[in-house]
Structure formats: structure tokens, C-alpha cells
Design an enzyme around this catalytic site. Structure first.
Site, PDB file in Angstrom:
ATOM      1  N   HIS A  83     -24.657 -31.517  27.742  1.00 20.40           N
ATOM      2  CA  HIS A  83     -23.219 -31.488  28.044  1.00 20.40           C
ATOM      3  C   HIS A  83     -22.699 -32.905  28.297  1.00 20.40           C
ATOM      4  CE1 HIS A  83     -19.471 -29.743  29.721  1.00 20.40           C
ATOM      5  NE2 HIS A  83     -19.526 -30.783  30.535  1.00 20.40           N
ATOM      6  N   GLU A  84     -23.408 -33.656  29.143  1.00 14.79           N
ATOM      7  CA  GLU A  84     -22.934 -35.003  29.478  1.00 14.79           C
ATOM      8  C   GLU A  84     -23.008 -35.931  28.279  1.00 14.79           C
ATOM      9  OE1 GLU A  84     -21.384 -34.899  32.099  1.00 14.79           O
ATOM     10  OE2 GLU A  84     -22.316 -33.131  32.965  1.00 14.79           O
ATOM     11  N   GLU A 111     -20.279 -37.676  33.492  1.00 20.26           N
ATOM     12  CA  GLU A 111     -20.471 -38.393  32.243  1.00 20.26           C
ATOM     13  C   GLU A 111     -20.129 -39.875  32.308  1.00 20.26           C
ATOM     14  OE1 GLU A 111     -16.333 -36.366  32.118  1.00 20.26           O
ATOM     15  OE2 GLU A 111     -18.344 -35.902  32.861  1.00 20.26           O
ATOM     16  N   GLU A 158     -13.074 -31.016  28.386  1.00 21.99           N
ATOM     17  CA  GLU A 158     -14.175 -30.113  28.712  1.00 21.99           C
ATOM     18  C   GLU A 158     -14.401 -29.007  27.686  1.00 21.99           C
ATOM     19  OE1 GLU A 158     -16.319 -30.844  30.695  1.00 21.99           O
ATOM     20  OE2 GLU A 158     -15.408 -32.258  32.094  1.00 21.99           O
ATOM     21  N   ASP A 163      -8.212 -31.764  41.760  1.00 28.80           N
ATOM     22  CA  ASP A 163      -9.392 -31.113  42.350  1.00 28.80           C
ATOM     23  C   ASP A 163      -9.100 -29.654  42.690  1.00 28.80           C
ATOM     24  OD1 ASP A 163     -10.900 -33.401  42.189  1.00 28.80           O
ATOM     25  OD2 ASP A 163     -10.670 -33.948  44.292  1.00 28.80           O
ATOM     26  N   GLY A 193     -23.510 -32.718  36.603  1.00 27.98           N
ATOM     27  CA  GLY A 193     -23.595 -34.043  36.007  1.00 27.98           C
ATOM     28  C   GLY A 193     -22.228 -34.666  35.939  1.00 27.98           C
ATOM     29  N   HIS A 204     -20.036 -35.546  26.148  1.00 26.01           N
ATOM     30  CA  HIS A 204     -18.869 -36.268  26.688  1.00 26.01           C
ATOM     31  C   HIS A 204     -18.752 -37.681  26.133  1.00 26.01           C
ATOM     32  CE1 HIS A 204     -16.577 -33.953  29.521  1.00 26.01           C
ATOM     33  NE2 HIS A 204     -17.634 -33.562  30.211  1.00 26.01           N
ATOM     34  N   TYR A 232     -13.191 -25.478  30.777  1.00 24.59           N
ATOM     35  CA  TYR A 232     -14.467 -25.498  30.073  1.00 24.59           C
ATOM     36  C   TYR A 232     -14.607 -24.297  29.145  1.00 24.59           C
ATOM     37  CZ  TYR A 232     -16.043 -28.826  33.719  1.00 24.59           C
ATOM     38  OH  TYR A 232     -16.178 -29.893  34.570  1.00 24.59           O
TER      39      TYR A 232
END
Length: 627
Positions: A306-307, A282, A329, A387, A280, A310, A395
Site C-alpha cells: 500500500h505504501e 508513505e 487513497e 482528522d 504505515g 503511494h 480508501y
């Protein structure tokens, strides 16, 4: 727009620079932007302009520098006078820089505004153009963006750093009958019969960083699923999405009971085609989710929790740079698990999901190496692309740190602290040192003050590898115990006494936990082909349609050389592009001598079906060049 929070937001802290941006954010800061773009699906480009309104932060500023990547700039204008401005585009370490020479120097406290006319590249790193064949309907093309961490610069010349937050208005013109949506509230839509296009306008009044700007264009339908939520998707899948995500309002209201009121007006969900690279994303007002969540039983909808988390952690209170990504996160995972515990089984459920997360953290640390910079909670990125550092570390190590702090001060006290932290920093950006200072000051005059001496801040923040405290000892293992017991039966007794009913009443994540435990076994205890055959004969895991179970089972099979999963794993790689699944599966196939060539050949033949971010990362994992 009237639904949206109109509360005032703080003045952002002044930041001189960001290691992942060339923008001169210490001199000028974007306070609002307006973007107007038209989509050309034949050329795979967006063409139009962006207007930036800047706050000037110091005297005698003559140049505005923006981040770009693969954009073609045709003109830059002074927004007030309409006069053309000189500009220079230069190569930069993580893209390009656009240097705009203002008509005259400006001073602190003043404002200035510029309009940049440009077009995007068909190879834009943050935009994926899908042909009809890669959609569920098979009749219309599709476009979606994914800008986290630094890909907004591939669609908009901007200050592409989370240190800058601003509201925006977007005007998007698309071919009929397609629909455009953005990470903002809809304002209007107007058909243009003369040229067969349709213009959609959106507004986001809550200040956001550039990575949260988002756009999707496709043949989309809407299904309301709550008082402030709807699912958007292609007609072929919108009904499945509406069923799968029906608990959305419960997630939101539970989060509000833990934190502060939801400030974004709408919480809609966009169910994307399979190539979406994450579980996902956010994006405010419009969370993007992968179709791999469509389990048919709502068992994977925790990604939505989770989203939703956020909406406070990351979107409202934002890491100031990507080196502090754990503040987005780690907090989000912590709140996600509080939501799941509150709704589905209390502390044992929260702790159970934490145990699953520990395995993800270990996988990431093992992949990088325990001494690697990117296994630190606060890594030094230098000139690296964020990235490249992406993993479970921010997380799960972030979650474990917050869980450890909670264990010191108590659940109720930590909940009160968390609510205070969000309320204090809403609309702003924060760093790790600021978090530490606020935590220490918050508890310094309480009965928990003596507990602060137990925190080795430096080890948690700056030491690589697994956390300095193994918090698993603190986890309630009630829900996990059945999986631990079954693992022991298979690893030590070769399945003696096991029956087809072992998994009968288990949840998806209990099955995942069991398979994870088998994956953690080493040496002679590691399952071989004969054992996996026996497991499959009882539990029929080869027949599973659940993405999380399929992934774990295929990883086990590839590791053991279990040929029966090879073709199924390849098919799974071609039906979706979620990096959580795609990257480890390609790495596992590449590591297995029997499937190494299949991994390389499959990826080389099919890499264009993946999002650019996913394709780049898998190519790096496999050590091959796509040039």
C-alpha cells in the site's frame, strides 16, 4: 542525490485558497524550503529556522501568511538582505496564522524569500517525544513526526496544504549517539565533538506537499534488504523488520510494471515503536510502519505494498485539497490490490482483499451514520479538521468506484488509462472534476464510449452512505468461499462438523475474513459466549500473536460479553497505538456495560502513551475531555 529522478515537473495549478489553511497561496507559493533544527530531548522542543523561497503569483503582494500551530516565533528576516521583518501571530480556526510584512511589495513573476526563527511546543500535535521506557531498547529517547493531514504546521511555519508542492533540504542536529532520518535522501552527516551532537543533512528534489515532510530521531540501525531499500529500526527489532519486509523490491518492481518508473531514488522503511498511530505512512524515501506488522511470517507485509503504491498515487499525483482525499487513497488501494494480485494469486486474490475492504467500509459508514457528510466520496470539510473525517471511506469507497469503472471498460483498458493518468499528472495536484474530465475524454473516442452513460457521477461523488452500486456482485469469491462456508457452519449449525484442522492451511487474511463474517452477523445469529468458547477450543484464537487476528477476535469477544478476552484486549491496547485497532476496541469496550468503566479508566491513565492524533480521536470517541 544523483539517484533521484531529475525529470522536470509541471508548474502547479494556481489555487486561491484551501479550507484547511490560512496561507495566501493565491498570491505567493513556496517553491523550496530549507529547515534547520536542533532537538532538545529534555525540553521536548525543536529550535531553529526555516527559509522559504516563494514564487509571487500576483502584483502588489505585501504580506506572506503561513500556517502554524503552537510555535514560538522569535524573529523573521528578509533572506536576501538579512533585515528583520515585522510579523503578527494570530489564532486561526485550525492553528495559528503567521503574517509576515515584506520590506516592499512584490509583483507577479518575481520571487521573495523569508527566514523564520522559531521553536516548537512540547505538545506539538505532529511530533511525539518518547521516553526510553517507550522504546524497544529502553536506553535512548525517540522522536517521530506524523504530519498528515495538517500537522506539518506544528513543526514548520509553512503553507500547510497539499495544493503546494516543493522540494526541501533539512539539517537536523541531534545528541550523539542518536541518528536522524527524513523523508528525503541523505546528503551528509557530521559529528560535532565540541558539544556532543551530530548534524544530518537531507535533500528531497521531487516536489512534495508539506504533509510528506517527516523526521525521526532515535537509536537506529540499518539493514539493506534490496538494491534500493533498507529497513531502519532500533537494534532490538531491525532484524525482524528485515525479515518481514524482504519482499519490498518485488512490490516496487511489480508497481513499476503497472505504472511508470519509480522516481524517488531510495525506498527505505522505518519500523517504529508501538505508539505509531497508523499501519504505515508513505513518507517519500522513508515509509514509516507500525510494529504490529511483525507477524513473523510476512503475512501482514501487504501494508508495505500500500505504501509503495503511494509513491505514485498521492506522493507523485496528489489530491489538491483534503476534500479530494479519495484521489490519494482510493487509487492507492486499487494499485495495492493490483500488486497483491500480480504477486500472490491473480484476480481471485485481488477480489478477496476487496471483500475484506468492503467490511471496513461498512464499519465506517455505520460508525458515522449513512447520511453523514463524511461518508461521501467528496465531502465538504468546511472548517473541520481532516482528522475528524478520517475513515475507510476514501480508501474503500474510492477503490470500489475505480473497480466499477474498470468493470465497464475492461482490465487492460483501465490499466492503460491508469498509467496515462499518472504520467500526465506526475508532480502535480488534481481534483475530482479533473479526474472525471480526463476519464471521459480518454474513453470518449474508444469502443468503450457507450459505457460512460452507466456512470452516475453525482451519486458516486456526492451521495452519502454505501456506494450506489454494490460491486460485491462483481467480486470473485473463490478464496473467500471457505470462510463463507465455515461461517455458515458456526452460525446455522453451531459448529457441527467443525474440527481443529479447519484453519490449518489458511492465510492470515482468510482467518480475518472468517472472523469478519461472524462480526457481520445480526440478531440471534450473532455469536454468543458459548459459541466463542467452542470456537476458541478448536482454533485457539486466544493464543494468537497476529495483530489482525487478535483485533478481530477481541472485537467479537467484547461484542458477545466473552470475559476471557477482556484482559487480553486491554493488554493489546497498551502495547500499540495503531488507530485501526485502538479506536474500535475502545469504542467496543465503552459500549459494553461490563467494560465501559475499564475503557475510560484505562484510557485516562494511559493516554499519554499514544500519539497526539490517536489520543485526541479516542477521547472524542469516548466523549471525554483530557483538558
Amino acid at each position: 542525490p544523483s539517484e533521484l529522478s531529475m525529470g522536470s515537473f509541471p508548474v502547479l495549478p494556481r489555487v486561491e485558497s484551501d479550507p484547511c489553511s490560512v496561507a495566501n497561496i493565491g498570491q505567493v507559493r513556496s517553491s523550496h524550503l530549507f529547515v534547520s533544527l536542533q532537538a532538545d530531548f529534555e525540553k521536548k522542543v525543536l529550535t531553529g529556522y526555516v527559509e522559504h523561497l516563494f514564487d509571487v503569483l500576483e502584483d502588489n503582494v505585501a504580506i506572506v501568511t503561513l500556517d502554524m500551530r503552537d510555535l514560538e516565533v522569535t524573529a523573521v528576516l528578509d533572506q536576501l538582505s538579512g533585515s528583520p521583518l515585522d510579523f503578527v501571530v494570530e489564532k486561526a480556526p485550525l492553528g495559528q496564522s503567521l503574517q509576515v510584512y515584506l520590506a516592499q511589495p512584490v509583483s507577479a513573476g518575481e520571487g521573495c524569500s523569508v527566514r523564520v526563527h522559531y521553536s516548537t511546543s512540547p505538545q506539538a500535535s505532529g511530533i511525539q517525544w518518547l521516553p526510553p521506557s517507550q522504546t524497544d531498547g529502553g536506553k535512548h529517547p525517540y522522536l517521530f513526526t506524523q504530519f498528515q493531514a495538517i500537522h506539518a504546521r506544528s513543526m514548520i511555519p509553512c503553507q500547510d496544504t497539499p495544493a503546494v508542492k516543493c522540494g526541501y533540504v533539512g539539517s537536523i542536529t541531534v545528541p550523539q549517539p542518536l541518528t536522524a532520518l527524513m523523508s528525503a535522501l541523505a546528503v551528509s552527516n557530521k559529528p560535532n565533538e565540541a558539544d556532543g551532537t551530530h548534524t544530518f543533512t537531507f535533500e528531497q528534489r521531487v516536489p512534495i506537499p508539506s504533509y510528506l515532510i517527516a523526521l525521526v530521531i532515535g537509536n537506529l540501525e540499518k539493514r539493506e534488504i534490496g538494491p534500493r531499500s533498507a529497513v531502519w529500526s532500533e537494534p532490538e527489532t531491525v532484524g525482524k523488520g528485515a525479515y518481514e519486509f524482504a519482499e519490498t523490491e518485488d512490490y516496487i518492481s511489480t508497481a513499476e510494471s503497472l505504472l511508470i518508473p519509480y522516481e524517488w531514488g531510495r525506498y527505505d522503511i522505518l519500523l517504529l515503536p508501538g505508539s505509531f498511530p497508523y499501519g504505515g505512512m508513505e513518507n517519500p524515501c522513508l515509509t514509516f510502519v507500525t510494529p504490529t506488522l511483525l507477524a513473523g511470517d510476512r503475512s501482514l507485509s501487504s501494508v508495505v505494498a500500500h505504501e509503495i503504491a503511494h509513491s505514485w498515487c498521492g506522493n507523485l499525483v496528489t489530491n489538491r485539497s483534503w476534500e479530494h482525499f479519495w484521489l490519494n487513497e482510493g487509487f492507492t488501494v486499487f494499485v495495492e490490490r493490483k500488486i497483491l494480485g500480480s504477486m500472490f494469486g491473480g484476480e481471485p486474490m485481488r477480489h478477496f482483499h476487496a471483500l475484506i475492504g468492503w467490511k471496513h467500509l461498512k464499519d465506517s459508514v455505520d460508525q458515522f451514520g449513512a447520511d453523514h457528510e463524511f461518508t461521501k466520496l467528496v465531502p465538504s470539510l468546511g472548517g473541520s479538521d481532516p482528522d475528524d473525517a478520517f475513515s475507510s471511506v476514501p480508501y474503500e469507497k474510492g477503490f470500489e468506484f475505480l473497480f466499477f469503472l474498470e468493470s465497464l471498460v475492461g482490465i487492460k483498458s483501465f490499466e492503460e488509462f491508469l498509467c496515462s493518468w499518472i504520467a500526465r499528472n506526475r508532480g502535480s495536484t488534481i481534483t475530482t472534476d479533473e479526474f472525471r474530465a480526463y476519464f471521459e475524454s480518454y474513453f470518449a473516442t474508444t469502443e468503450k464510449a457507450s459505457e460512460l452513460s452507466k456512470i452516475d457521477w453525482d451519486a458516486w461523488f456526492h451521495k452519502p452512505g454505501m456506494p450506489p452500486v454494490d460491486v460485491r456482485a462483481l467480486f470473485d469469491k473463490t478464496i473467500a468461499q471457505a470462510g463463507l462456508d465455515l461461517t455458515e457452519k458456526w452460525s446455522q449449525h453451531k459448529g457441527e462438523g467443525c474440527t481443529a484442522d479447519d484453519l490449518k492451511d489458511w492465510s492470515t487474511f482468510q482467518v480475518v475474513f472468517f472472523l469478519d463474517q461472524l462480526l457481520l452477523l445480526e440478531g440471534d445469529a450473532r455469536p454468543d459466549v458459548a459459541l466463542l468458547n467452542k470456537i476458541n477450543s478448536l482454533y485457539h484464537l486466544n493464543d494468537s500473536t497476529n495483530s489482525e487476528i487478535r483485533f478481530c477476535w477481541y472485537m467479537l469477544g467484547i461484542q458477545a460479553g466473552y470475559e476471557k478476552v477482556y484482559d487480553a484486549a486491554k493488554a493489546f491496547l497498551l502495547e500499540q497505538g495503531r488507530m485501526k485497532f485502538v479506536r474500535p476496541l475502545y469504542r467496543a469496550l465503552h459500549k459494553n456495560p461490563a467494560t465501559k468503566e475499564m475503557a475510560i479508566a484505562t484510557f485516562k491513565a494511559e493516554h499519554t502513551r499514544y500519539h497526539n492524533i490517536c489520543s485526541k480521536m479516542v477521547a472524542t470517541d469516548l466523549g471525554i475531555s483530557l483538558a
